[in-house]
Design a protein around this motif. Structure first.
Motif, PDB file in Angstrom:
ATOM      1  N   GLN B 166      27.194  49.721  45.585  1.00 40.06           N
ATOM      2  CA  GLN B 166      28.155  49.443  44.422  1.00 40.06           C
ATOM      3  C   GLN B 166      27.234  48.412  43.414  1.00 40.06           C
ATOM      4  O   GLN B 166      26.117  48.256  43.789  1.00 40.06           O
ATOM      5  N   GLN B 167      28.215  48.298  42.309  1.00 38.71           N
ATOM      6  CA  GLN B 167      27.194  47.581  41.019  1.00 38.71           C
ATOM      7  C   GLN B 167      27.556  46.177  41.290  1.00 38.71           C
ATOM      8  O   GLN B 167      26.697  45.227  40.877  1.00 38.71           O
ATOM      9  N   VAL B 168      28.534  45.755  41.678  1.00 37.35           N
ATOM     10  CA  VAL B 168      29.191  44.354  41.909  1.00 37.35           C
ATOM     11  C   VAL B 168      29.876  44.212  43.264  1.00 37.35           C
ATOM     12  O   VAL B 168      30.733  45.075  43.695  1.00 37.35           O
ATOM     13  N   ALA B 169      29.689  43.155  43.749  1.00 38.00           N
ATOM     14  CA  ALA B 169      30.474  42.697  45.013  1.00 38.00           C
ATOM     15  C   ALA B 169      31.073  41.251  44.813  1.00 38.00           C
ATOM     16  O   ALA B 169      30.322  40.403  44.480  1.00 38.00           O
ATOM     17  N   GLU B 170      32.156  41.099  44.897  1.00 38.47           N
ATOM     18  CA  GLU B 170      32.767  39.950  44.769  1.00 38.47           C
ATOM     19  C   GLU B 170      32.762  39.346  46.104  1.00 38.47           C
ATOM     20  O   GLU B 170      33.481  40.007  47.024  1.00 38.47           O
ATOM     21  N   LEU B 171      32.128  38.159  46.307  1.00 38.12           N
ATOM     22  CA  LEU B 171      32.518  37.494  47.674  1.00 38.12           C
ATOM     23  C   LEU B 171      33.806  36.971  47.977  1.00 38.12           C
ATOM     24  O   LEU B 171      34.628  36.695  46.858  1.00 38.12           O
ATOM     25  N   PRO B 172      34.580  37.128  49.113  1.00 38.29           N
ATOM     26  CA  PRO B 172      35.793  36.891  49.191  1.00 38.29           C
ATOM     27  C   PRO B 172      36.358  35.481  49.398  1.00 38.29           C
ATOM     28  O   PRO B 172      37.026  35.210  50.208  1.00 38.29           O
ATOM     29  N   TRP B 173      35.989  34.569  48.364  1.00 32.67           N
ATOM     30  CA  TRP B 173      36.566  33.404  48.175  1.00 32.67           C
ATOM     31  C   TRP B 173      36.454  32.998  46.910  1.00 32.67           C
ATOM     32  O   TRP B 173      35.519  33.389  45.959  1.00 32.67           O
ATOM     33  N   THR B 174      37.356  31.947  46.406  1.00 31.63           N
ATOM     34  CA  THR B 174      37.479  31.609  45.057  1.00 31.63           C
ATOM     35  C   THR B 174      37.647  30.021  45.143  1.00 31.63           C
ATOM     36  O   THR B 174      38.187  29.515  46.166  1.00 31.63           O
ATOM     37  N   ALA B 175      37.037  29.482  44.337  1.00 27.85           N
ATOM     38  CA  ALA B 175      37.023  27.980  44.028  1.00 27.85           C
ATOM     39  C   ALA B 175      38.169  27.597  43.646  1.00 27.85           C
ATOM     40  O   ALA B 175      38.427  28.103  42.275  1.00 27.85           O
ATOM     41  N   GLY B 176      39.011  26.778  43.974  1.00 28.94           N
ATOM     42  CA  GLY B 176      40.316  26.317  43.271  1.00 28.94           C
ATOM     43  C   GLY B 176      40.023  25.122  42.537  1.00 28.94           C
ATOM     44  O   GLY B 176      39.540  23.884  42.913  1.00 28.94           O
ATOM     45  N   THR B 177      40.409  25.346  41.258  1.00 27.80           N
ATOM     46  CA  THR B 177      39.746  24.179  40.122  1.00 27.80           C
ATOM     47  C   THR B 177      40.965  23.530  39.624  1.00 27.80           C
ATOM     48  O   THR B 177      40.632  22.608  38.885  1.00 27.80           O
ATOM     49  N   GLY B 178      42.088  23.940  40.063  1.00 25.53           N
ATOM     50  CA  GLY B 178      43.371  23.505  39.192  1.00 25.53           C
ATOM     51  C   GLY B 178      43.360  21.876  39.351  1.00 25.53           C
ATOM     52  O   GLY B 178      43.745  21.257  38.319  1.00 25.53           O
ATOM     53  N   GLU B 179      43.090  21.244  40.345  1.00 24.20           N
ATOM     54  CA  GLU B 179      43.310  19.930  40.790  1.00 24.20           C
ATOM     55  C   GLU B 179      42.052  19.244  40.034  1.00 24.20           C
ATOM     56  O   GLU B 179      42.239  17.860  39.726  1.00 24.20           O
ATOM     57  N   LEU B 180      41.069  19.880  39.529  1.00 27.18           N
ATOM     58  CA  LEU B 180      40.177  19.111  38.825  1.00 27.18           C
ATOM     59  C   LEU B 180      40.085  18.765  37.437  1.00 27.18           C
ATOM     60  O   LEU B 180      39.329  18.059  36.943  1.00 27.18           O
ATOM     61  N   TYR B 181      40.745  19.583  36.653  1.00 24.11           N
ATOM     62  CA  TYR B 181      41.103  19.499  35.303  1.00 24.11           C
ATOM     63  C   TYR B 181      42.520  18.740  34.911  1.00 24.11           C
ATOM     64  O   TYR B 181      43.393  19.037  35.847  1.00 24.11           O
ATOM     65  N   GLY B 182      42.875  18.178  34.032  1.00 20.54           N
ATOM     66  CA  GLY B 182      43.621  17.687  33.587  1.00 20.54           C
ATOM     67  C   GLY B 182      44.795  18.522  32.670  1.00 20.54           C
ATOM     68  O   GLY B 182      44.347  19.625  32.478  1.00 20.54           O
ATOM     69  N   ALA B 183      45.458  17.881  31.966  1.00 12.25           N
ATOM     70  CA  ALA B 183      46.543  18.523  30.928  1.00 12.25           C
ATOM     71  C   ALA B 183      46.032  18.000  29.700  1.00 12.25           C
ATOM     72  O   ALA B 183      45.828  17.037  29.371  1.00 12.25           O
TER      73      ALA B 183
END
Lengths: 237, 333
Positions: B166-183
Motif C-alpha cells: 500500500q502507499q498509505v496506511a492509516e493507523l487505527p485510532w484518532t485523536a479526539g480534539t473536540g474538547e480541546l478547542y472552544g467556540a
C-alpha cells in the motif's frame, strides 16, 4: 530601590505586569532594571520571559508548570514570589548594576540621513548643530522591541523632538538611526518604519550568528560618535 | 531521508513552542499559532509534544517524502491527499517512500500542522526551531519554505511490514480534539488594564458585539472589524511588554489581537487578553469569520488552562500507549 512603589497586576493568564510611576525617567528606569536583574539572577525556571520597558516589567510565566509544582494557583504564587523578590531587591543596599557604556559610531552624511536636512530646516538649525545635539547626550536604552535588538533610547534634546513621519517608509536600511518623538533608535534590520532618519551606524546591531545577537541590552548607556563617510565605509567592511 | 517541497504554499514555516527567554532583547517568541495542533500532531507520531512541526496555511505546499515515514496532520483540515488518496487529520499515517503529500481545499480551520516521527533534522536558534522571519533565523534557513527546498528528517524507519504494497496506511485510532478547542462565538477573555479606559457602552460592546477577523490579519496579529470602541478620555501610555493574546485598542477604536509573531512591546491600551486556552480556537479562524468575546476572571482562566493541560497530557499518554503497542506488534520502534 528604596522608597519606591510599584504595583502588580495580571497581564492575561500567563504574565503579570509590574508598574512604577508612569513616566520616562532614568531614575524610574534604574528601578525597573534593578528588578529585572534581580529576577534574572534568581533563575526561576517557571519564569519564561522578562520584558523591561520605560516604567514597567512584564513577567511571563508557565502557569501549568507552577501549578504542577506548587499545587496551588499559579498567579497567587507568582505574585507573592515577585513581591518578595522585589522587596529583597529594594532592601539590598547594593547599588543597581550600572548599564554598559557603549559608543556607537554614526555617519550623518546626507546620503545616509534622508530626513536630516528637512528636520534642520523645520527647526531653524544647521545640520551640524543637529548632529552636535544628537551626539552630546548619553542615552539610556529604555527597552528593546519592534524588531530584535531595536533599542528605544531617550531622551533627545528638546530641540530634536520630532513626531514620526506621517507616511512611513516601506524600507529603512539596517543601521539607520532615527528620531521619533523624544526617543532615538537604531533599525537593526531592514524594515518598514516611520522614524526620522538622521544617520546610519556601520555596526551590525543584530546578527543571528553571534553568540550575543543583539548589540544593545536594556539599561545600556549609549553615546553616538560622529564618523565620516570614509570611516563609515571602512567600518562596514 | 528528506521532505522536498514540490510546490510552495502561501506561508509554510517550521515552528515549535517558541523561543523563550529573549524578549528583553527584542526577540519575540514566535512559535506555532495553534499549540494544540502542534501538540496533537506530535503526540500521534510519538514525538515530544513541542517537537518542530511544519505550519501550513492554505494554499499549502506540496511535499515529496523520499522515504517511508510516519506522519500526522492536525489543526486545520486542508483536504490532505497522499498520492491522490484523501487522508484524515488527527490520525497517524504511514506513507511509502516517494509519496506526494498535498492539500486540496480548506475544509476547516486556518493553520495545519505536519509532524513527522522523530522530527526534522534542523539546527535550533536560541533554543528553538521556530522560524523568525524578520531575523532570518531559526526553522529552515530563517524563512518560509520555497520550491525545491529539502528539509532533512532525523531518522528513517522501514515500514514495509506495515505498508505491504500500500502507499498509505492509516493507523487505527484518532485523536479526539473536540474538547480541546472552544467556540468562535465564545472566545474567553480576561480584563486588561485598558478596559477601564473604555466608556460604559464600549465595555458592554466588547462582549455583546460580533467581530470579524479582518483580511489583513496575519501571524503577527488579528485585526478585528466591529463597532469602534470609544474611550472615556484619551490616554497617553508608555510602551510596555505585551504578551500573546493581548487585545489592543487602536486609535480608531478598532481592536487587534496579538498572535504568535507579535511585537514585544506596545503603547496602545490593553483592553483585554484572550485566555491561553482559547488562543488556538482564535488562531484557527479565517479572515471574515465572526467571533464573540466572553469575559471571565483571571482565576477561572487559569483553572481552564490547567484542565486543558490535563486533557493534553491524557491525550499524549493515550497516543503513546497505542503507538507503542502498534509498533511492537510490527517489531518496530
Amino acid at each position: 530601590m528604596r522608597n519606591t512603589t510599584f504595583s502588580i497586576a495580571p497581564l492575561g493568564d500567563s504574565a503579570i505586569m509590574i508598574e512604577w510611576e508612569q513616566r520616562i525617567s532614568p531614575i524610574i528606569h534604574a528601578q525597573v532594571m534593578q528588578a529585572f536583574h534581580h529576577l534574572q539572577s534568581l533563575q526561576q525556571p517557571y519564569i519564561t520571559d522578562l520584558i523591561p520597558a520605560y516604567a514597567s516589567l512584564a513577567v511571563c510565566y508557565d502557569a501549568a508548570q507552577i501549578r504542577q509544582a506548587v499545587k496551588r494557583p499559579a498567579r497567587a504564587w507568582i505574585t507573592s514570589f515577585i513581591t518578595q523578590a522585589l522587596q529583597e531587591a529594594g532592601a539590598s543596599t547594593a547599588a543597581a548594576l550600572p548599564g554598559r557604556s557603549l559608543e556607537i559610531p554614526v555617519c550623518y552624511h546626507p546620503s545616509l540621513a534622508p530626513d536630516l536636512a528637512t528636520m534642520a530646516q523645520q527647526k531653524g538649525l544647521s545640520e551640524e548643530a543637529m548632529v552636535a545635539l544628537h551626539t552630546a547626550t548619553t542615552y539610556t536604552v529604555y527597552m528593546l522591541g519592534f524588531l530584535p535588538g531595536f533599542p528605544y533610547m531617550g531622551t533627545v534634546d528638546a530641540q530634536l523632538v520630532t513626531p514620526r513621519l506621517k507616511q512611513p517608509r516601506t524600507q529603512v536600511p539596517a543601521g539607520s538611526v532615527g528620531i521619533a518623538g523624544e526617543q532615538t533608535g537604531i533599525y537593526p534590520l531592514p524594515s518598514p518604519g516611520g522614524w526620522n532618519i538622521i544617520g546610519r551606524t556601520p555596526l551590525r546591531m543584530f546578527d543571528a550568528n553571534r553568540a550575543d545577537p543583539c548589540y544593545c541590552r536594556p539599561g545600556d548607556q549609549v553615546r553616538f560618535v560622529p564618523v565620516s563617510l570614509e570611516a563609515f565605509t571602512k567600518l562596514l567592511s | 531521508m528528506n521532505l522536498r517541497v514540490l510546490q510552495p504554499g502561501l506561508l509554510d514555516t517550521v515552528q515549535d513552542a517558541g523561543r523563550h527567554g529573549y524578549q528583553h532583547l527584542g526577540i519575540n517568541p514566535g512559535g506555532v499559532m495553534d499549540r494544540i495542533g502542534m501538540y496533537v500532531a506530535n503526540s500521534l507520531v510519538g514525538n515530544d509534544p513541542a517537537e518542530a512541526v511544519i505550519e501550513l496555511h492554505f494554499p499549502a505546499a506540496a511535499f515529496l517524502l523520499d522515504a517511508p515515514a510516519m506522519i500526522a496532520l492536525s489543526g486545520a483540515d486542508l483536504g490532505a491527499m497522499v498520492n491522490d488518496q484523501p487522508v484524515p487529520i488527527n490520525r497517524p499515517l504511514v506513507v511509502s517512500g516517494q509519496s506526494v503529500l498535498r492539500f486540496t481545499r480548506p475544509v476547516s480551520g486556518a493553520c495545519g500542522y505536519l509532524a513527522i516521527r522523530h522530527g526534522l533534522a534542523l539546527d535550533s536558534w536560541l533554543g528553538s526551531y521556530s522560524t523568525h522571519l524578520p531575523a532570518g533565523a531559526g526553522g529552515f534557513g530563517g524563512r518560509a519554505l520555497q520550491k525545491n527546498d529539502v528539509v532533512p528528517l532525523r531518522l528513517a524507519t522501514s515500514y514495509n511490514a506495515v505498508l505491504r504494497q500500500q502507499q498509505v496506511a492509516e493507523l487505527p485510532w484518532t485523536a479526539g480534539t473536540g474538547e480541546l478547542y472552544g467556540a468562535a462565538d465564545r472566545i474567553h477573555i480576561t480584563e486588561g488594564s485598558g478596559f477601564a479606559l473604555l466608556n460604559a457602552h464600549a465595555q458592554e460592546q466588547l462582549t455583546t458585539s460580533s467581530f470579524a477577523v479582518a483580511p489583513q490579519s496575519d501571524r503577527m496579529g488579528f485585526r478585528l472589524q466591529g463597532p469602534p470602541l470609544k474611550t472615556e478620555h484619551k490616554a497617553e501610555l508608555l510602551s510596555a511588554g505585551v504578551p500573546l493574546g493581548t487585545i489592543q485598542l487602536l486609535p480608531n477604536g478598532q481592536l487587534i489581537v496579538l498572535m504568535a509573531d507579535h511585537q514585544i512591546t506596545g503603547g496602545y491600551p490593553r483592553v483585554a487578553h484572550v485566555i491561553t486556552v482559547d488562543q488556538p480556537t482564535l488562531a484557527q479562524l479565517r479572515p471574515r469569520q465572526e467571533l464573540r468575546f466572553a469575559m471571565i476572571a483571571p482565576d477561572t482562566a487559569e483553572e481552564l488552562l490547567w484542565q486543558q493541560e490535563q486533557r493534553l497530557l491524557f491525550l499524549q499518554n493515550a497516543c503513546k500507549l497505542r503507538l507503542e503497542e502498534w509498533l511492537s506488534h510490527y517489531g518496530l520502534h
